[in-house]
Design a protein around this motif. Sequence first.
Motif, PDB file in Angstrom:
ATOM      1  N   LEU A 143      -7.535   0.338  -8.501  1.00 33.82           N
ATOM      2  CA  LEU A 143      -6.290   0.969  -8.061  1.00 33.82           C
ATOM      3  C   LEU A 143      -5.277   1.057  -9.195  1.00 33.82           C
ATOM      4  O   LEU A 143      -4.433   1.954  -9.217  1.00 33.82           O
ATOM      5  N   ASP A 182      -2.891   4.210  -8.676  1.00 32.00           N
ATOM      6  CA  ASP A 182      -3.302   5.013  -7.528  1.00 32.00           C
ATOM      7  C   ASP A 182      -2.150   5.018  -6.521  1.00 32.00           C
ATOM      8  O   ASP A 182      -1.615   3.958  -6.180  1.00 32.00           O
ATOM      9  N   LYS A 186      -2.106   5.083  -3.483  1.00 32.46           N
ATOM     10  CA  LYS A 186      -2.367   4.253  -2.306  1.00 32.46           C
ATOM     11  C   LYS A 186      -1.767   2.853  -2.430  1.00 32.46           C
ATOM     12  O   LYS A 186      -1.493   2.204  -1.431  1.00 32.46           O
ATOM     13  N   VAL A 187      -1.574   2.380  -3.655  1.00 30.05           N
ATOM     14  CA  VAL A 187      -1.086   1.018  -3.854  1.00 30.05           C
ATOM     15  C   VAL A 187       0.446   0.949  -3.938  1.00 30.05           C
ATOM     16  O   VAL A 187       1.015  -0.123  -3.942  1.00 30.05           O
ATOM     17  N   ASP A 239       3.750   0.761  -2.462  1.00 29.99           N
ATOM     18  CA  ASP A 239       4.402   0.406  -1.197  1.00 29.99           C
ATOM     19  C   ASP A 239       5.803  -0.093  -1.531  1.00 29.99           C
ATOM     20  O   ASP A 239       5.959  -1.177  -2.104  1.00 29.99           O
TER      21      ASP A 239
END
Length: 99
Positions: free
Chosen positions: A35, A52, A54-55, A57
């Motif tokens: 990631l 990435d 997606k990581v 947050d």
Amino acid sequence: MQQLMKQAQKMQQQMAQAQEELAATQITGTAGGGLVTATVTGTGEVVKVMIDPKVVDPDDVETLEDLVVAALHNAAEQARELTEQKMGPLAGGLGLPGM
């Protein structure tokens, strides 16, 4: 004595070549199953960090920070190992006492 000087000069050239190769080599370290990736040169210069989406947050920035540090550490460790592989035999080839 002349033979020793020739040997030292040859080793100096080999070390310079190895250092050039290290500077031109790029090593990628990863964390979080890929990631986060960090790319460094064989001399340890950071040239790229990829994250990435997606990581990412906003409520958990600490995890992302930890992954970046882990990827950099992984890449740096690989660069250190590569340096030992390229430079180690040259340092050992001096044949001088205490080396």
